[in-house]
Design a protein around this motif. Structure first.
Motif, PDB file in Angstrom:
ATOM      1  N   ALA A 239      57.641  -1.695   4.062  1.00 49.53           N
ATOM      2  CA  ALA A 239      57.600  -0.343   4.632  1.00 49.53           C
ATOM      3  C   ALA A 239      56.172  -0.001   5.059  1.00 49.53           C
ATOM      4  O   ALA A 239      55.948   0.548   6.153  1.00 49.53           O
ATOM      5  N   LYS A 240      55.200  -0.354   4.209  1.00 54.13           N
ATOM      6  CA  LYS A 240      53.801  -0.049   4.518  1.00 54.13           C
ATOM      7  C   LYS A 240      53.331  -0.820   5.755  1.00 54.13           C
ATOM      8  O   LYS A 240      52.686  -0.243   6.641  1.00 54.13           O
TER       9      LYS A 240
ATOM     10  N   TRP B  94      55.160  -2.001   8.170  1.00 56.31           N
ATOM     11  CA  TRP B  94      55.888  -1.525   9.338  1.00 56.31           C
ATOM     12  C   TRP B  94      55.322  -0.197   9.825  1.00 56.31           C
ATOM     13  O   TRP B  94      55.159   0.038  11.023  1.00 56.31           O
ATOM     14  N   ARG B  95      54.966   0.684   8.855  1.00 59.45           N
ATOM     15  CA  ARG B  95      54.476   2.030   9.177  1.00 59.45           C
ATOM     16  C   ARG B  95      53.055   1.964   9.746  1.00 59.45           C
ATOM     17  O   ARG B  95      52.761   2.583  10.763  1.00 59.45           O
ATOM     18  N   THR B  96      52.192   1.204   9.070  1.00 56.16           N
ATOM     19  CA  THR B  96      50.781   1.207   9.454  1.00 56.16           C
ATOM     20  C   THR B  96      50.477   0.174  10.535  1.00 56.16           C
ATOM     21  O   THR B  96      49.431   0.249  11.166  1.00 56.16           O
ATOM     22  N   ARG B  97      51.400  -0.802  10.739  1.00 52.56           N
ATOM     23  CA  ARG B  97      51.134  -1.920  11.657  1.00 52.56           C
ATOM     24  C   ARG B  97      49.854  -2.657  11.262  1.00 52.56           C
ATOM     25  O   ARG B  97      49.226  -3.303  12.102  1.00 52.56           O
ATOM     26  N   SER B  98      49.449  -2.524   9.994  1.00 57.43           N
ATOM     27  CA  SER B  98      48.223  -3.159   9.537  1.00 57.43           C
ATOM     28  C   SER B  98      48.525  -4.106   8.380  1.00 57.43           C
ATOM     29  O   SER B  98      49.088  -3.700   7.361  1.00 57.43           O
ATOM     30  N   THR B  99      48.176  -5.378   8.571  1.00 63.49           N
ATOM     31  CA  THR B  99      48.423  -6.369   7.524  1.00 63.49           C
ATOM     32  C   THR B  99      47.185  -7.231   7.308  1.00 63.49           C
ATOM     33  O   THR B  99      47.269  -8.337   6.792  1.00 63.49           O
ATOM     34  N   THR B 100      46.017  -6.662   7.694  1.00 59.32           N
ATOM     35  CA  THR B 100      44.763  -7.421   7.600  1.00 59.32           C
ATOM     36  C   THR B 100      44.509  -7.929   6.181  1.00 59.32           C
ATOM     37  O   THR B 100      44.014  -9.043   5.998  1.00 59.32           O
ATOM     38  N   ASP B 101      44.862  -7.097   5.168  1.00 56.92           N
ATOM     39  CA  ASP B 101      44.548  -7.457   3.787  1.00 56.92           C
ATOM     40  C   ASP B 101      45.579  -8.405   3.172  1.00 56.92           C
ATOM     41  O   ASP B 101      45.418  -8.826   2.026  1.00 56.92           O
ATOM     42  N   LEU B 102      46.637  -8.724   3.927  1.00 59.39           N
ATOM     43  CA  LEU B 102      47.632  -9.651   3.388  1.00 59.39           C
ATOM     44  C   LEU B 102      47.259 -11.076   3.771  1.00 59.39           C
ATOM     45  O   LEU B 102      46.980 -11.360   4.935  1.00 59.39           O
ATOM     46  N   SER B 103      47.258 -11.951   2.776  1.00 62.86           N
ATOM     47  CA  SER B 103      46.865 -13.340   3.002  1.00 62.86           C
ATOM     48  C   SER B 103      47.962 -14.099   3.762  1.00 62.86           C
ATOM     49  O   SER B 103      49.099 -14.199   3.297  1.00 62.86           O
TER      50      SER B 103
END
Lengths: 84, 84
Positions: free
Chosen positions: A24-25, A27-36
């Motif tokens: 959900a996070k 999808w909402r933020t369109r931000s996944t920089t911190d995910l490896s």
């Protein structure tokens, strides 16, 4: 449906939905920089192998849980591929 | 050991070890503030139910994978309990 299969489906619902806030996070933020990326790819590979394992064992709970979780992680990866 | 069990053990190794960097980070930094307690508890509950499922099905791959992952998440929770 027998009690053991029901137990497996409850277990799968819990482990699959533990990823829901992350999906959900992302999808909402369109931000996944911190995910490896490496972690996501290792996890998705493992879950797809569990899916094959479930099919070979004809185990409904394993197929359902890992099918659903694979879809969620693929969704996170698709956000990462488009938005970094 | 048959090929299907071996496949399950490889799948379990991948999904279990996808948690390893998180465990190492929590252990090193003693900081787990950003980890959701609710998520960890839901995940641990689900994994313990998978462990029971594996025992009832007498499925070595499910027992090994979920036993190891439960231990890793319990380790993260113990850091969180002591250091917040």
């Amino acid at each position: 449906m027998d009690a053991v299969t029901l137990l497996g489906l409850v277990a799968g619902t819990l482990t699959t939905f533990s990823f829901a806030p992350q999906v959900a996070k992302a999808w909402r933020t369109r931000s996944t920089t911190d995910l490896s990326l490496a972690t996501l790819i290792i996890l998705l590979t493992g879950i797809l192998l569990w899916l094959v394992y479930g099919v070979m064992k004809e185990d409904l709970a394993i197929i359902a849980a890992n099918g659903a979780t694979a879809a969620l992680i693929a969704l996170i990866l698709s956000v990462k591929a488009r938005h970094g």
